[in-house]
Scaffold this motif. Structure first.
Motif, short mmCIF file in Angstrom:
data_model
loop_
_atom_site.label_atom_id
_atom_site.label_comp_id
_atom_site.label_asym_id
_atom_site.label_seq_id
_atom_site.Cartn_x
_atom_site.Cartn_y
_atom_site.Cartn_z
N LEU A 1 22.34 -1.46 -0.50
CA LEU A 1 23.10 -1.49 -1.62
C LEU A 1 24.06 -2.94 -1.38
O LEU A 1 24.50 -3.65 -2.51
CB LEU A 1 23.89 -0.37 -2.43
N ARG A 2 24.74 -2.84 -0.42
CA ARG A 2 25.71 -3.79 0.11
C ARG A 2 25.34 -5.40 -0.07
O ARG A 2 25.67 -6.19 -0.69
CB ARG A 2 26.50 -3.31 1.22
N ARG A 3 24.01 -5.31 0.71
CA ARG A 3 23.44 -6.71 0.59
C ARG A 3 22.81 -7.13 -0.79
O ARG A 3 22.91 -8.33 -0.95
CB ARG A 3 22.07 -6.64 1.24
N ALA A 4 22.43 -6.14 -1.71
CA ALA A 4 21.96 -6.69 -2.94
C ALA A 4 23.14 -6.90 -3.62
O ALA A 4 23.06 -8.04 -4.40
CB ALA A 4 21.09 -5.36 -3.70
N ARG A 5 24.45 -6.39 -3.64
CA ARG A 5 25.53 -6.88 -4.31
C ARG A 5 25.93 -7.94 -3.81
O ARG A 5 26.45 -9.06 -4.73
CB ARG A 5 26.60 -5.57 -4.35
N GLN A 6 26.09 -8.30 -2.63
CA GLN A 6 26.51 -9.66 -2.06
C GLN A 6 25.56 -10.61 -2.61
O GLN A 6 26.09 -11.97 -2.79
CB GLN A 6 26.52 -9.47 -0.45
N SER A 7 24.31 -10.32 -2.70
CA SER A 7 23.29 -11.41 -3.06
C SER A 7 23.32 -11.50 -4.51
O SER A 7 22.34 -11.96 -5.18
CB SER A 7 21.97 -11.05 -2.62
N LYS A 8 24.19 -10.86 -5.44
CA LYS A 8 24.45 -11.07 -6.70
C LYS A 8 23.30 -10.35 -7.75
O LYS A 8 22.76 -10.94 -8.83
CB LYS A 8 24.63 -12.57 -7.16
N PHE A 9 22.73 -9.21 -7.14
CA PHE A 9 21.82 -8.59 -7.95
C PHE A 9 22.97 -7.70 -8.70
O PHE A 9 23.57 -7.02 -8.44
CB PHE A 9 21.00 -7.75 -7.06
N ASP B 1 20.55 -19.29 -9.42
CA ASP B 1 21.35 -18.61 -10.53
C ASP B 1 20.79 -17.76 -11.48
O ASP B 1 21.25 -17.35 -12.48
CB ASP B 1 22.27 -19.79 -11.19
N GLY B 2 19.55 -17.39 -11.15
CA GLY B 2 18.69 -16.58 -11.94
C GLY B 2 19.27 -15.13 -12.20
O GLY B 2 19.99 -14.64 -11.02
N LEU B 3 18.88 -14.45 -13.09
CA LEU B 3 19.23 -13.20 -13.06
C LEU B 3 18.15 -12.00 -12.35
O LEU B 3 17.03 -12.34 -12.34
CB LEU B 3 19.12 -12.55 -14.78
N ARG B 4 18.80 -11.33 -11.61
CA ARG B 4 18.06 -10.28 -10.70
C ARG B 4 18.74 -9.18 -10.69
O ARG B 4 19.76 -8.97 -10.55
CB ARG B 4 18.05 -11.12 -9.43
N TRP B 5 17.65 -8.23 -10.32
CA TRP B 5 17.99 -6.71 -10.29
C TRP B 5 17.18 -6.23 -9.10
O TRP B 5 16.39 -6.98 -8.53
CB TRP B 5 17.37 -5.77 -11.51
N PHE B 6 17.73 -4.96 -8.59
CA PHE B 6 17.40 -4.49 -7.13
C PHE B 6 16.67 -3.17 -7.54
O PHE B 6 17.36 -2.43 -8.12
CB PHE B 6 18.28 -4.47 -6.34
#
Length: 321
Positions: free
Chosen positions: A91-99, A71-76
């Protein structure tokens, strides 16, 4: 005589409160420093409430890093591919992975001239190291198979070359193409690699939500001006409405405080944590981050600053006569 017994390190970026102004900068191919790669460092950052920025040149997949971060904060961080379909997929994968934040690197459409790397034959991406985000992407895999009639795993050198051609295409996207990213990313988008006030103003004009002043840690253009030199003029150019973050050259808590006093809203830490990670794994990285936070906190106390709303240029620069 200033009472600095109660201090706070928190900052607010893009409407979210962060525990401190430290952000782990995107660094590719982290498996060359530690076998756990990006996963290990992401885990450390999560434990310490430090946002972790995952590089497109990762040696772990987007999903693996998200799982390690929990549940850590993460940016892509995006090396913007020349193929729109693959960009959309990343971008879709990053958003689905909560970046939550997209960092677009603008100073590396092609790799800089690095004689030492060439002398040593150090080209990890072309050997399938740091390509895992691409190799795990379903759109890239599909297009590779259609083009070459084989799976990625059947020809790693060829797949590596194809991936590198996409993310280091030597074909910069024009400013107006930011609208494409905005269409496919519903969070903040930050421009990384800004070194000139006019570029900073243009980034704000076209709609970037933030700016990272950076010379890519000095690894791109040899002899480029130091980022700290350019920070004040860039801040003056964009005004107070746009978060301006600072990257490149920070080594101590005092360094961090200087950047914040000059006006940066937060800072990205690169080499120090990687040195600790390489030397002693996750424990080493954690010690470095904790040391930087302690140094920053102590430097604030000694400077008479209790919070970053009080960090002004007058703390480190003489007033003009």
């Amino acid at each position: 005589m200033v009472n600095t017994s109660k201090r706070t390190l928190d900052v607010t970026l893009f409407g979210q409160k962060y525990f401190s102004p430290l952000i782990q900068a995107p660094i590719g191919v982290q498996s060359i420093f530690n076998a756990e790669g990006e996963k290990g460092l992401a885990e450390v950052c999560s434990r310490l409430s430090i946002p972790y920025v995952l590089s497109t040149a990762g040696s772990n997949t987007i999903e693996e890093v998200a799982s390690a971060s929990n549940d850590g904060l993460r940016w892509f961080q995006l090396y913007w591919p020349s193929d729109d379909d693959i960009t959309i997929s990343l971008l879709r994968r990053a958003r689905q992975s909560k970046f939550s934040v997209l960092v677009v690197t603008l100073d590396t459409w092609s790799a800089g001239w690095r004689p030492l790397d060439l002398d040593q034959g150090y080209l990890p991406l072309l050997n399938g190291i740091g390509t895992q985000i691409g190799f795990s992407d379903p759109v890239f895999r599909q297009k590779f198979k259609q083009m070459h009639k084989k799976e990625v795993e059947q020809d790693i050198p060829l797949a590596s070359r194809e991936w590198v051609k996409l993310i280091l295409s030597d074909s910069p996207q024009p400013w107006e193409r930011l609208s494409f990213l905005k269409k496919h990313w519903d969070g903040p988008i930050v421009a990384k690699g800004i070194q000139h006030p006019e570029d900073a103003k243009k980034a704000v004009q076209v709609g970037f939500d933030g700016i990272i002043v950076s010379n890519h840690g000095g690894r791109q253009l040899d002899g480029a001006v130091g980022s700290l030199t350019m920070l004040p003029s860039i801040l003056d150019a964009v005004g107070t409405g746009t978060p301006v973050l600072f990257d490149s050259g920070l080594r101590t808590g005092a360094d961090i405080l200087k950047a914040l006093c000059l006006g940066a809203h937060a800072v990205l830490i690169g080499r120090p944590t990687i040195y600790g990670y390489a030397a002693a794994g996750k424990d080493g990285a954690e010690e470095v981050i904790m040391g930087l936070l302690a140094d920053l906190d102590r430097s604030m106390s000694m400077t008479g600053i209790t919070g970053f709303g009080e960090s002004h240029r007058s703390a480190i620069m003489p007033r003009p006569s």
